[in-house]
Design a protein around this motif. Sequence first.
Motif, PDB file in Angstrom:
ATOM      1  N   PHE A  26       0.867  -1.175   0.000  1.00 32.84           N
ATOM      2  CA  PHE A  26       0.000   0.000   0.000  1.00 32.84           C
ATOM      3  C   PHE A  26       0.903   1.225   0.000  1.00 32.84           C
ATOM      4  CE2 PHE A  26      -4.302  -1.309   2.091  1.00 32.84           C
ATOM      5  CZ  PHE A  26      -4.416  -2.367   1.226  1.00 32.84           C
ATOM      6  N   GLY A  27       0.936   1.937  -1.113  1.00 33.00           N
ATOM      7  CA  GLY A  27       1.677   3.181  -1.176  1.00 33.00           C
ATOM      8  C   GLY A  27       0.832   4.302  -0.591  1.00 33.00           C
ATOM      9  N   LEU A  28       1.385   5.039   0.363  1.00 31.30           N
ATOM     10  CA  LEU A  28       0.625   6.070   1.050  1.00 31.30           C
ATOM     11  C   LEU A  28       1.192   7.453   0.752  1.00 31.30           C
ATOM     12  CD1 LEU A  28       0.229   4.258   4.473  1.00 31.30           C
ATOM     13  CD2 LEU A  28      -1.426   4.400   2.623  1.00 31.30           C
ATOM     14  N   SER A  29       0.296   8.373   0.452  1.00 29.58           N
ATOM     15  CA  SER A  29       0.651   9.747   0.145  1.00 29.58           C
ATOM     16  C   SER A  29       0.630  10.573   1.420  1.00 29.58           C
ATOM     17  CB  SER A  29      -0.349  10.315  -0.861  1.00 29.58           C
ATOM     18  OG  SER A  29      -0.187  11.698  -1.012  1.00 29.58           O
ATOM     19  N   MET A  30       1.688  11.308   1.659  1.00 30.61           N
ATOM     20  CA  MET A  30       1.756  12.138   2.859  1.00 30.61           C
ATOM     21  C   MET A  30       0.620  13.159   2.889  1.00 30.61           C
ATOM     22  SD  MET A  30       4.201  10.635   4.279  1.00 30.61           S
ATOM     23  CE  MET A  30       4.362  11.646   5.725  1.00 30.61           C
ATOM     24  N   ASN A  31       0.195  13.613   1.724  1.00 26.94           N
ATOM     25  CA  ASN A  31      -0.879  14.608   1.647  1.00 26.94           C
ATOM     26  C   ASN A  31      -2.244  14.037   2.005  1.00 26.94           C
ATOM     27  OD1 ASN A  31       0.788  16.690   0.904  1.00 26.94           O
ATOM     28  ND2 ASN A  31       0.456  16.397  -1.282  1.00 26.94           N
ATOM     29  N   LYS A  32      -2.375  12.702   2.018  1.00 23.14           N
ATOM     30  CA  LYS A  32      -3.688  12.100   2.245  1.00 23.14           C
ATOM     31  C   LYS A  32      -3.810  11.365   3.577  1.00 23.14           C
ATOM     32  CE  LYS A  32      -4.664  11.500  -2.642  1.00 23.14           C
ATOM     33  NZ  LYS A  32      -5.018  10.553  -3.692  1.00 23.14           N
ATOM     34  N   LEU A  33      -2.749  11.354   4.379  1.00 29.18           N
ATOM     35  CA  LEU A  33      -2.782  10.573   5.620  1.00 29.18           C
ATOM     36  C   LEU A  33      -3.815  11.065   6.616  1.00 29.18           C
ATOM     37  CD1 LEU A  33       0.966   9.834   6.420  1.00 29.18           C
ATOM     38  CD2 LEU A  33      -0.702   8.390   5.255  1.00 29.18           C
ATOM     39  N   ASP A  34      -4.018  12.355   6.685  1.00 31.79           N
ATOM     40  CA  ASP A  34      -4.915  12.917   7.690  1.00 31.79           C
ATOM     41  C   ASP A  34      -6.361  13.007   7.242  1.00 31.79           C
ATOM     42  OD1 ASP A  34      -2.781  13.250   9.431  1.00 31.79           O
ATOM     43  OD2 ASP A  34      -2.319  15.236   8.667  1.00 31.79           O
ATOM     44  N   GLY A  39     -11.477   8.889  -0.408  1.00 34.85           N
ATOM     45  CA  GLY A  39     -10.173   9.003  -1.019  1.00 34.85           C
ATOM     46  C   GLY A  39      -9.020   9.194  -0.067  1.00 34.85           C
ATOM     47  N   GLY A  40      -9.288   9.434   1.197  1.00 30.02           N
ATOM     48  CA  GLY A  40      -8.216   9.657   2.149  1.00 30.02           C
ATOM     49  C   GLY A  40      -7.531   8.362   2.546  1.00 30.02           C
ATOM     50  N   GLN A  41      -6.369   8.499   3.159  1.00 32.60           N
ATOM     51  CA  GLN A  41      -5.611   7.338   3.589  1.00 32.60           C
ATOM     52  C   GLN A  41      -5.375   7.367   5.091  1.00 32.60           C
ATOM     53  OE1 GLN A  41      -2.200   7.695   0.986  1.00 32.60           O
ATOM     54  NE2 GLN A  41      -3.210   6.550  -0.632  1.00 32.60           N
ATOM     55  N   SER A  42      -6.385   7.800   5.827  1.00 31.82           N
ATOM     56  CA  SER A  42      -6.300   7.756   7.285  1.00 31.82           C
ATOM     57  C   SER A  42      -6.145   6.298   7.704  1.00 31.82           C
ATOM     58  CB  SER A  42      -7.565   8.338   7.911  1.00 31.82           C
ATOM     59  OG  SER A  42      -8.675   7.503   7.632  1.00 31.82           O
ATOM     60  N   ALA A  43      -5.728   6.068   8.940  1.00 34.40           N
ATOM     61  CA  ALA A  43      -5.581   4.697   9.435  1.00 34.40           C
ATOM     62  C   ALA A  43      -6.902   3.940   9.301  1.00 34.40           C
ATOM     63  CB  ALA A  43      -5.104   4.720  10.888  1.00 34.40           C
ATOM     64  N   GLU A  44      -7.999   4.607   9.610  1.00 36.65           N
ATOM     65  CA  GLU A  44      -9.319   3.970   9.532  1.00 36.65           C
ATOM     66  C   GLU A  44      -9.649   3.576   8.090  1.00 36.65           C
ATOM     67  OE1 GLU A  44      -8.715   6.954  10.973  1.00 36.65           O
ATOM     68  OE2 GLU A  44      -8.946   6.450  13.083  1.00 36.65           O
ATOM     69  N   ASN A  45      -9.378   4.463   7.144  1.00 38.39           N
ATOM     70  CA  ASN A  45      -9.651   4.143   5.746  1.00 38.39           C
ATOM     71  C   ASN A  45      -8.746   3.018   5.254  1.00 38.39           C
ATOM     72  OD1 ASN A  45     -11.626   6.067   5.659  1.00 38.39           O
ATOM     73  ND2 ASN A  45     -10.456   7.538   4.467  1.00 38.39           N
ATOM     74  N   CYS A  46      -7.484   3.022   5.678  1.00 39.51           N
ATOM     75  CA  CYS A  46      -6.567   1.960   5.266  1.00 39.51           C
ATOM     76  C   CYS A  46      -7.040   0.605   5.781  1.00 39.51           C
ATOM     77  CB  CYS A  46      -5.149   2.254   5.735  1.00 39.51           C
ATOM     78  SG  CYS A  46      -4.346   3.565   4.790  1.00 39.51           S
ATOM     79  N   VAL A  92       4.025  10.070   9.868  1.00 43.61           N
ATOM     80  CA  VAL A  92       4.239   8.631   9.703  1.00 43.61           C
ATOM     81  C   VAL A  92       4.046   7.910  11.030  1.00 43.61           C
ATOM     82  CG1 VAL A  92       5.982   6.865   9.205  1.00 43.61           C
ATOM     83  CG2 VAL A  92       5.726   8.825   7.668  1.00 43.61           C
ATOM     84  N   ILE A  93       4.654   8.412  12.079  1.00 43.62           N
ATOM     85  CA  ILE A  93       4.543   7.755  13.391  1.00 43.62           C
ATOM     86  C   ILE A  93       3.092   7.749  13.868  1.00 43.62           C
ATOM     87  CG2 ILE A  93       5.170   7.958  15.836  1.00 43.62           C
ATOM     88  CD1 ILE A  93       7.943   8.940  14.833  1.00 43.62           C
ATOM     89  N   GLN A  94       2.420   8.871  13.710  1.00 48.71           N
ATOM     90  CA  GLN A  94       1.021   8.965  14.144  1.00 48.71           C
ATOM     91  C   GLN A  94       0.140   7.983  13.363  1.00 48.71           C
ATOM     92  OE1 GLN A  94      -0.756  12.847  13.526  1.00 48.71           O
ATOM     93  NE2 GLN A  94      -2.107  12.565  15.278  1.00 48.71           N
ATOM     94  N   HIS A  95       0.317   7.933  12.053  1.00 46.86           N
ATOM     95  CA  HIS A  95      -0.485   7.046  11.203  1.00 46.86           C
ATOM     96  C   HIS A  95      -0.192   5.579  11.536  1.00 46.86           C
ATOM     97  CE1 HIS A  95      -1.799   4.935   7.546  1.00 46.86           C
ATOM     98  NE2 HIS A  95      -2.675   5.925   7.419  1.00 46.86           N
ATOM     99  N   LYS A  96       1.088   5.251  11.627  1.00 45.90           N
ATOM    100  CA  LYS A  96       1.489   3.867  11.924  1.00 45.90           C
ATOM    101  C   LYS A  96       0.914   3.423  13.261  1.00 45.90           C
ATOM    102  CE  LYS A  96       4.704   0.931  13.833  1.00 45.90           C
ATOM    103  NZ  LYS A  96       4.941   0.692  15.229  1.00 45.90           N
TER     104      LYS A  96
END
Length: 176
Positions: A26-34, A39-46, A92-96
């Motif tokens: 899963f490639g994650l975009s820094m602009n979409k983590l939050d 379309g977002g890549q928050s932890a919940e969406n992932c 990154v740390i927050q998302h992980k």
Amino acid sequence: MSNPKDEKNVFFDINKLPAEKGLLLFGLSMNKLDFQGGGGQSAENCIDYVRIFHPSKVSKPLLGLNLIYGDFLYLYSDKPAPELKKSFMHQVIQHKNAFQKIVEKNNLDFQIQHGFNYMVWNQLYVGTRDFDFLLRQVKDIYEKDEKFQKYIKDDCDIYGREMGENQFEFLPRRRL
């Protein structure tokens, strides 16, 4: 009438994954983590994206998942590197941690907890054989392929960026 399977860029769902060891990336975009929701890549969406691979699609519990944070790609920016590094490290740390917490909380759904791995873009350099060669191939394709050039230009237009050296260095790498 043509068969849709003969067409390029037609996507189909995965019915069943092979019954052998495998790794999902899963490639994650820094602009979409939050971002939450569409379309977002928050932890919940992932986690929701991972749930697409529910047990009916997995033949054996032999899959791992690598979440790859594209932090280094964003250094092609005019912002100072220390500012970017600090921001990306925090993101990154927050998302992980948020993703891992959800995995642990849902341990019955995600029984192979050690199958999740987290990495940043720079780790791909040493973990991928012939990274430079592959990157040169992408650049060569870009030079010759008008459709690829159009997609890169479309990305620039979508994100309100001018196609300059920084964008050229960023966008093809994002598509690897």
